[in-house]
Design a protein around this motif. Structure first.
Motif: not given
Length: 485
Positions: A216-220, A366-372, A377-378, A481-484
């Motif tokens: 599992q990976i942290s959502l942050m 929109s989930l991609r913030v770099g090449p890999v 996203p927000e 930084k938080y979830a809504r």
């Protein structure tokens, strides 16, 4: 052309030496049961001929299985298959006799289980599926065969019936003939090093020594494909320790969110739209799960080669000398959106599933913030009564209509190697003239260089705690930084 029947051998002309293998379908509950007879393999001499193997058939339908196998062995007259010498039949005894002493391949493998270089040598030259594909132009499934080695030639032979796994555990090594054992025991380390290329060694090391792990990976966190992470032993992915920043894969993301048997409608702005009727189209009350995965068909092998070319360098820089299987090479990421139709937030509006409404999920890119590099996203998604998605429901409106709580989480698939595998890799590269604790080999190969990952800001846990999933009320969006919703 009429095939000649194999010669019939008197049962009294067979001198059994020892049992070398048992193929019992009753012991393989995971394998499709195509037959009932048990086959027992024995080393033997026949009419003073040396190095024969005799297979006896026992149990239900033994005669039928025996006859089927005779027909099959007569059809495959090829040095890659077991070669039928003759048959024996007396009362309820049925046996097939094969040329040479056949040694179960798994026995050889298990003898050298603690010698990764020897195993890589064996795997490279007798890998069954590759061997079969090269000979006959098609693949061979693991459930279709058992592997043997001929003691006189050291060649792979395939028995197209039954399979117990190349690496399955077994007890004892007494069945190995002294001649064949000597063939491998006389190979010193340098002979193996000279016989294998770096690519061959990396391929065997990746294919046979790499263990797949799911975490599992942290959502942050920002997850980096191809990065190496430290795991805590509980299938939780911690911070990255090394990353290949120049690794670039053009299209590592799926083009759409996945829902079983449902293709989303893609809007002009690339958002993925699912109608409520599609979400609950199976059985009302069944959980709804949507996935988006990030990987690349060649990523596993390419990144494994990349990592293995400089793994000892990175581990040495980190001061890691043991428990190396706590370090995982991340090669796939899943983003998951899950909702339970029973968790409707308004009992008065329990009929939300009959509304002409839509769930919109963010564009995959929109989930991609770099090449890999990827992260949520927000805004992950929203509900709307508008098929174009321009009029988004607020959280209050969604809650009043009874839309269910949405659960978001991130998972990763990685690969780990043991201390023994890395030790064998170190010795092999040293024998090839490279310093395993440096990146000399990577520079020689011209591949991207791993760097120790020092920027942990985006991968640190929020408030010192790991956030692996969030339950989000309907109608909000997920913030960094938080979830809504």
């Amino acid at each position: 052309m009429r095939r000649l029947a194999p010669p019939a051998i008197s049962i009294y002309d067979i001198n059994l030496q020892r049992e070398v293998y048992i193929d019992n379908p009753q012991l393989c509950s995971w394998r499709p049961r195509r037959r009932n007879a048990v086959r027992r393999y024995h080393s033997a001499t026949v009419k003073d001929q040396k190095e024969m193997t005799v297979v006896f058939y026992e149990g239900k339908n033994a005669e039928d299985e025996f006859k089927k196998d005779v027909a099959k062995y007569m059809e495959f007259r090829h040095p890659s298959f077991l070669q039928l010498y003759g048959t024996a039949h007396s009362a309820d005894i049925y046996a097939n006799i094969f040329y040479d002493a056949l040694i179960p391949y798994r026995d050889i493998v298990n003898i050298y289980r603690q010698s990764p270089m020897m195993l890589c040598y064996i795997y490279t030259y007798v890998a069954a599926s590759d061997y079969f594909r090269g000979r006959f132009g098609s693949g061979l499934y693991n459930t279709d065969y058992t592997l043997f080695l001929r003691s006189s030639t050291g060649r792979l032979n395939i028995d197209l019936e039954g399979f117990h796994g190349l690496l399955s555990p077994f007890s004892g090594t007494a069945n190995i003939t002294s001649k064949f054992f000597k063939l491998f025991s006389t190979l010193d380390t340098q002979i193996i090093i000279d016989a294998l290329t770096i690519e061959q060694y990396h391929t065997s090391c990746d294919r046979y020594f790499g263990d797949t792990t799911y975490t599992q990976i942290s959502l942050m966190a920002t997850a980096h494909l191809g990065a190496v992470y430290h795991t805590n032993g509980h299938h939780d992915l911690g911070n990255p320790v090394a990353i290949a920043p120049t690794l670039d894969i053009d299209d590592c993301l799926n083009r759409a969110w996945y829902l079983y048997q449902v293709d989303p409608q893609v809007t002009e702005s690339r958002w993925n739209r699912f109608a409520v009727s599609e979400l609950i189209g199976r059985e009302l009350g069944e959980k709804i799960e949507l996935y988006l995965s990030a990987t690349e068909p060649q990523l596993d092998s390419e990144v494994s080669h990349l990592w293995l070319s400089q793994a000892n360098h990175v581990l040495n820089r980190l001061g890691v000398v043991s428990n190396t299987d706590n370090y995982a090479l991340l090669n796939e990421i899943w983003f998951k959106v899950e909702m339970d139709p029973q968790s409707a937030t308004s009992t008065a509006a329990a009929g939300w599933h009959s509304l002409d409404a839509f769930l919109f999920l963010c564009p995959p890119q929109s989930l991609r913030v770099g090449p890999v590099s990827l992260k949520f996203p927000e805004c992950v998604g929203y509900w709307s009564l508008d098929p174009l998605g321009e009029d988004r429901l607020s959280s209050e409106q969604a809650a009043e209509l009874g839309f269910p709580t949405i659960h978001v989480s991130v998972y990763g698939r990685g690969k780990t190697w043991s201390d023994n595998a890395y030790a064998g890799l170190w010795r092999f590269l040293k024998g090839k003239g490279f310093d395993p604790n440096s990146q000399d080999l990577a520079r020689h190969l011209g591949v991207p260089l791993y760097e120790l990952y020092s920027d942990y800001d985006d991968s640190m846990d929020v408030d010192g705690e790991s956030i692996h999933h969030i339950d989000i009320p309907a109608g909000y969006v997920l913030k960094r930084k938080y979830a809504r919703w």
